[in-house]
Each structure stands twice: as C-alpha cells, then as structure tokens.
Design an enzyme around this catalytic site. Structure first.
Site, short mmCIF file in Angstrom:
data_model
loop_
_atom_site.label_atom_id
_atom_site.label_comp_id
_atom_site.label_asym_id
_atom_site.label_seq_id
_atom_site.Cartn_x
_atom_site.Cartn_y
_atom_site.Cartn_z
N ASP A 281 -3.26 0.56 7.62
CA ASP A 281 -3.56 -0.15 6.38
C ASP A 281 -4.41 -1.36 6.73
O ASP A 281 -4.52 -1.76 7.90
CB ASP A 281 -2.27 -0.59 5.69
CG ASP A 281 -2.51 -1.33 4.37
OD1 ASP A 281 -3.29 -0.81 3.55
OD2 ASP A 281 -1.97 -2.42 4.18
N SER A 282 -4.98 -1.98 5.71
CA SER A 282 -5.76 -3.19 5.92
C SER A 282 -4.87 -4.37 6.33
O SER A 282 -5.38 -5.37 6.82
CB SER A 282 -6.53 -3.55 4.65
OG SER A 282 -5.63 -3.75 3.57
N TYR B 50 -9.50 -5.39 2.41
CA TYR B 50 -10.56 -4.40 2.37
C TYR B 50 -11.18 -4.30 0.98
O TYR B 50 -12.29 -3.82 0.83
CB TYR B 50 -10.03 -3.02 2.75
CG TYR B 50 -9.85 -2.77 4.24
CD1 TYR B 50 -9.94 -3.80 5.17
CD2 TYR B 50 -9.59 -1.49 4.70
CE1 TYR B 50 -9.77 -3.55 6.53
CE2 TYR B 50 -9.43 -1.22 6.05
CZ TYR B 50 -9.51 -2.25 6.96
OH TYR B 50 -9.34 -1.99 8.30
N GLY B 51 -10.43 -4.72 -0.03
CA GLY B 51 -10.82 -4.48 -1.42
C GLY B 51 -12.12 -5.13 -1.85
O GLY B 51 -12.73 -4.71 -2.83
N CYS C 7 -3.73 2.98 2.71
CA CYS C 7 -4.54 1.94 2.06
C CYS C 7 -5.37 2.64 1.01
O CYS C 7 -6.11 3.59 1.32
CB CYS C 7 -5.44 1.27 3.10
SG CYS C 7 -6.69 0.14 2.42
N GLU D 139 1.74 -11.22 -0.57
CA GLU D 139 1.80 -11.71 0.80
C GLU D 139 2.32 -13.14 0.90
O GLU D 139 2.79 -13.56 1.95
CB GLU D 139 0.42 -11.57 1.46
CG GLU D 139 0.01 -10.11 1.59
CD GLU D 139 -1.12 -9.88 2.57
OE1 GLU D 139 -1.63 -10.87 3.15
OE2 GLU D 139 -1.49 -8.71 2.77
N CYS E 126 -2.36 0.37 -5.13
CA CYS E 126 -2.47 -0.47 -3.94
C CYS E 126 -1.09 -0.50 -3.32
O CYS E 126 -0.09 -0.65 -4.04
CB CYS E 126 -2.93 -1.89 -4.30
SG CYS E 126 -2.93 -3.04 -2.89
N HIS F 29 0.48 -2.63 -1.77
CA HIS F 29 1.24 -3.87 -1.98
C HIS F 29 2.05 -3.82 -3.28
O HIS F 29 3.10 -4.45 -3.39
CB HIS F 29 0.29 -5.07 -2.08
CG HIS F 29 -0.25 -5.55 -0.78
ND1 HIS F 29 -1.21 -4.87 -0.08
CD2 HIS F 29 0.03 -6.67 -0.05
CE1 HIS F 29 -1.52 -5.55 1.02
NE2 HIS F 29 -0.78 -6.63 1.07
#
Length: 287
Positions: A19-20, A51-52, A82, A161, A193, A195
C-alpha cells in the site's frame, strides 16, 4: 525471485501485500482473519504517501519497485492493497508479474453490483482513484445500466492517520463529502480507499442506515482466498510457532516507529517490528 529449492512448496510461501502507507493494513487484517495459516509480507510506502495526488506514471513506477522487493521475498501472490495503485498500476503489473496479482477494485465493484437494489452506486476515494473511473468501468462491465457517482474525499486519509476516527471534525467533513451522493439517491457506497473502513461508523452516520457500505478490504481477502484455492496455493499446514521466520513481516520506506504504533492500533496480533528499507534501490523499469 522464486528459486528452484522452494518451487515444490509454493503454497507455503508468503502472500505479498503493499500500500502507499498504512491503509492497506485493513486488507492485511482481513487476510489474517480469513486465512490465519498464511504468512504475509507487507510493504507500506510511507516515504512517498499519499499516492492519490500523483500521476499514473509515477504510481506505476513506484508499484514496480515495490513488486520487485516483494518478489525478492519469494511471495507466491501479491495483493495491491491500495485503490490508487489498483486503478493505475494493476494492469501493467498483472501482465509483467510472474506470480498472481489481485487489486482491490474488482472485488469491491462486484460486491456493489450484487448489493444494489436501485442501480445507483456511490464511490468515495482519493482524487486519483475517482479520476481513473476504474470502479465505474468495472461496475458497468457487470451492470451496464448502473449509475455510478464518484466523490473524492482527500481529507479522510489525513484524519485517519491522525487518529481522528471518532471526532466531530471527521463527522462534519463526512457530512459535507456525502451530501452530493445522498442527493443522487445512492443505495450502495463503495469505500474506495483502504483507510476508509477505519471510519466506517462515521461514513455510515453521514449516509444513513439505508445505504449499503462496501468494504473492498474484506472482499479482496475473500477473492484472494478463492484465487489461491483455484491455483492450489493455499497453505496446507499451520504456521509453526518458534519458526525462525516470523509469520507476519512488515517493511516501510520511512517512519518505521510511527508505522508500528499505528499498525498496532489496527491489528491486534501485535506487530513486534517494522523494518525500514531503501525502496529506491529497486528498478522502476518494467518487470
């Protein structure tokens, strides 16, 4: 790369996941739950997250470097955990990679089509994921008449995060992002996503209980299991305690300590270490 000495026991090799950053740990958690005997090697590109907001060419280059690292770890399959990398890099990696590859977009799209009643499906994700229209393309391959509405939610990653999973600020941002999708009368929403499942309750409050939330992390782990079974790559023995090689190994491109603390808030198995590696030493040329 896979060597002659371990080809006979390919099913006992680890699954590679990348993943990023940390969001892909939601996929790792699902793999752990659904395939508890499997070994996992995870790479989080914490030096280059997010990355987005990056171009397709950049994401493909980053992904090739990571895949090279994972192949060096003798993985038997790779899960691209991701959405942005799945949207932009999976086609190239699938064509080039010597081991099976699965992204998170196809499983999520399939489940959304199976779950919708009115054919109006919402997708939330990074700007790159939404701009790629990958979810729209896969959904319409299965359900041509579907109406698909995308909404970029760039602030969600930072809020997750920062640990603001249950916070009035996150609730307010979610309400603003979801407003246009509610107006479109969606009945199904893809959390596009990795997250986003961490703030599932917040997103659910914003769209209401009548909207089905699709978690591609769960669906990807399920599809990964099917793929491994089809290819006879499911391990037939449990992980042996006391083995010199840990069942779960975690690598990052930066901030190993911060990653480990965050990971332990998601995965309750206890991550004892996360190792920083130099991802830049791996070639970004086609595999």
């Amino acid at each position: 790369m896979m060597t002659e000495s371990n080809k006979e026991n390919r099913e006992d090799l680890p699954i590679g996941v990348f993943d990023s950053g940390v969001g892909g740990l939601t996929v790792v958690k699902e793999i752990m739950n659904q395939m508890p005997n499997e070994r996992i090697v995870y790479f989080g590109d914490t030096a280059r997250v997010p990355y987005g907001s990056k171009s397709k060419d950049t994401i493909v280059r980053y992904s090739r470097q990571i895949v090279r690292f994972l192949l060096e770890q003798n993985v038997k399959a790779i899960a691209v955990a991701c959405n942005t990398a799945s949207a932009y890099a999976v086609p190239e990696i699938e064509a080039e990679c010597p081991v099976p590859v699965i992204g998170v977009i196809r499983p999520g799209a399939k489940t959304a089509v199976e779950g919708t009643k009115n054919g109006r499906i919402g997708v939330i994700g990074t700007r790159a994921t939404i701009s790629s229209e990958s979810y729209t393309d896969y959904i319409r391959q299965i359900m041509p008449e579907a109406k698909v509405y995308g909404q970029a939610c760039p602030l969600f990653v930072s809020l997750v995060e920062e640990g603001l999973w249950e916070d009035p600020v996150t609730d307010e941002i979610a309400r603003r992002y979801m407003a246009s999708l509610i107006d479109r009368k969606i009945d199904t929403l893809i959390m596009g996503c990795t997250h986003y499942p961490l703030i599932r309750k917040t997103i659910g409050r914003a769209v209401g209980s009548d909207v089905l939330l699709v978690n591609p992390a769960y669906e990807t782990a399920r599809e990964l299991r099917k793929m491994l079974e089809t290819r006879s790559l499911i391990t037939k023995r449990g992980y042996e305690l006391g083995s010199p090689v840990p069942q779960y190994r975690f690598y990052v491109s930066d901030m190993a300590g911060q990653f480990q603390r965050f990971a332990n808030s998601i995965i309750k198995y206890g991550i004892l270490a996360a190792e920083k590696i130099d991802i830049y030493k791996y070639s970004a040329e086609p595999l």
